[in-house]
Design an enzyme around this catalytic site. Structure first.
Site, PDB file in Angstrom:
ATOM      1  N   HIS A  78       2.151 -47.289 -32.620  1.00  0.00           N
ATOM      2  CA  HIS A  78       1.197 -46.375 -31.984  1.00  0.00           C
ATOM      3  C   HIS A  78       0.381 -45.634 -33.044  1.00  0.00           C
ATOM      4  O   HIS A  78      -0.856 -45.595 -32.977  1.00  0.00           O
ATOM      5  CB  HIS A  78       1.960 -45.375 -31.100  1.00  0.00           C
ATOM      6  CG  HIS A  78       1.099 -44.350 -30.436  1.00  0.00           C
ATOM      7  ND1 HIS A  78       0.944 -44.299 -29.085  1.00  0.00           N
ATOM      8  CD2 HIS A  78       0.355 -43.334 -30.937  1.00  0.00           C
ATOM      9  CE1 HIS A  78       0.133 -43.298 -28.778  1.00  0.00           C
ATOM     10  NE2 HIS A  78      -0.228 -42.690 -29.898  1.00  0.00           N
ATOM     11  N   GLU A  79       1.073 -45.053 -34.021  1.00  0.00           N
ATOM     12  CA  GLU A  79       0.379 -44.288 -35.063  1.00  0.00           C
ATOM     13  C   GLU A  79      -0.380 -45.208 -36.018  1.00  0.00           C
ATOM     14  O   GLU A  79      -1.492 -44.881 -36.443  1.00  0.00           O
ATOM     15  CB  GLU A  79       1.361 -43.384 -35.817  1.00  0.00           C
ATOM     16  CG  GLU A  79       2.099 -42.384 -34.939  1.00  0.00           C
ATOM     17  CD  GLU A  79       1.200 -41.522 -34.058  1.00  0.00           C
ATOM     18  OE1 GLU A  79       0.011 -41.305 -34.399  1.00  0.00           O
ATOM     19  OE2 GLU A  79       1.685 -41.058 -33.007  1.00  0.00           O
ATOM     20  N   HIS A  82      -3.753 -46.045 -34.618  1.00  0.00           N
ATOM     21  CA  HIS A  82      -4.772 -45.005 -34.824  1.00  0.00           C
ATOM     22  C   HIS A  82      -5.446 -45.171 -36.187  1.00  0.00           C
ATOM     23  O   HIS A  82      -6.676 -45.082 -36.295  1.00  0.00           O
ATOM     24  CB  HIS A  82      -4.157 -43.609 -34.731  1.00  0.00           C
ATOM     25  CG  HIS A  82      -3.839 -43.172 -33.339  1.00  0.00           C
ATOM     26  ND1 HIS A  82      -4.782 -43.075 -32.337  1.00  0.00           N
ATOM     27  CD2 HIS A  82      -2.662 -42.791 -32.777  1.00  0.00           C
ATOM     28  CE1 HIS A  82      -4.208 -42.651 -31.224  1.00  0.00           C
ATOM     29  NE2 HIS A  82      -2.917 -42.488 -31.457  1.00  0.00           N
TER      30      HIS A  82
END
Length: 170
Positions: A78-79, A82
């Site tokens: 998820h990170e 980004h």
């Protein structure tokens, strides 16, 4: 505040996941993005944060220790997504179509904006406020803003301004 010690085996599992997903991304995108820096200093109920300019991922050590493999499988990609979206597309909405595409098609992970981990061990103290129709729990940050006169909060149901309910002393 003392920091938690993350076992080496758990740190290695985080790095294996990160490197695997980064390799998938570099192959799919035809890029050679470097490995982001990882630290374990995220606080509160957030599982992680991506620092775009410094290409860094901050992970919550308490939630990592409590949810090990699910945390690694969900939060690390998820990170990373980004960071990759920022490098690939510039400034776009944080969980927009580019991020969802990066998660699902490139990193091959279901795109989920929020985690479902239990947060009782990391939740901060709350303060009781009241309106006409119900009680509300405000975080210490919001409570302090109200006390300093910097903010006011209203109930989403009745629209009334929330009032602090001071604890009774005997």
């Amino acid at each position: 505040m003392s920091s938690l010690r993350i076992p080496i085996a758990l740190q290695q599992a985080v790095m294996r996941c990160l490197r695997h997903k980064l390799q998938l991304a570099n192959q799919h995108l035809g890029t050679d993005y470097p490995e982001p820096k990882i630290n374990y200093h995220q606080r509160g109920t957030s599982a992680g944060s991506a620092y775009l300019q410094s290409f860094e991922i901050r992970l919550n050590p308490v939630l990592l220790l409590e949810n090990q493999q699910p945390f690694i499988d969900e939060v690390v990609p998820h990170e990373l997504a980004h960071l990759l979206v920022y490098r690939q597309f510039g400034r776009v909405p944080p969980h927009g179509k580019e991020w969802r595409w990066m998660m699902e098609h490139v990193l091959q992970v279901p795109a989920s904006r929020t985690h479902q981990f239990a947060v009782t061990s990391v939740r901060s103290k709350t303060f009781n406020y009241q309106c006409k129709c119900q009680q509300h729990a405000l975080t210490i940050r919001r409570h302090n803003k109200v006390q300093r006169g910097e903010s006011e909060y209203r109930c989403r149901e009745c629209g009334e301004k929330l009032q602090f309910v001071a604890k009774k002393t005997c």
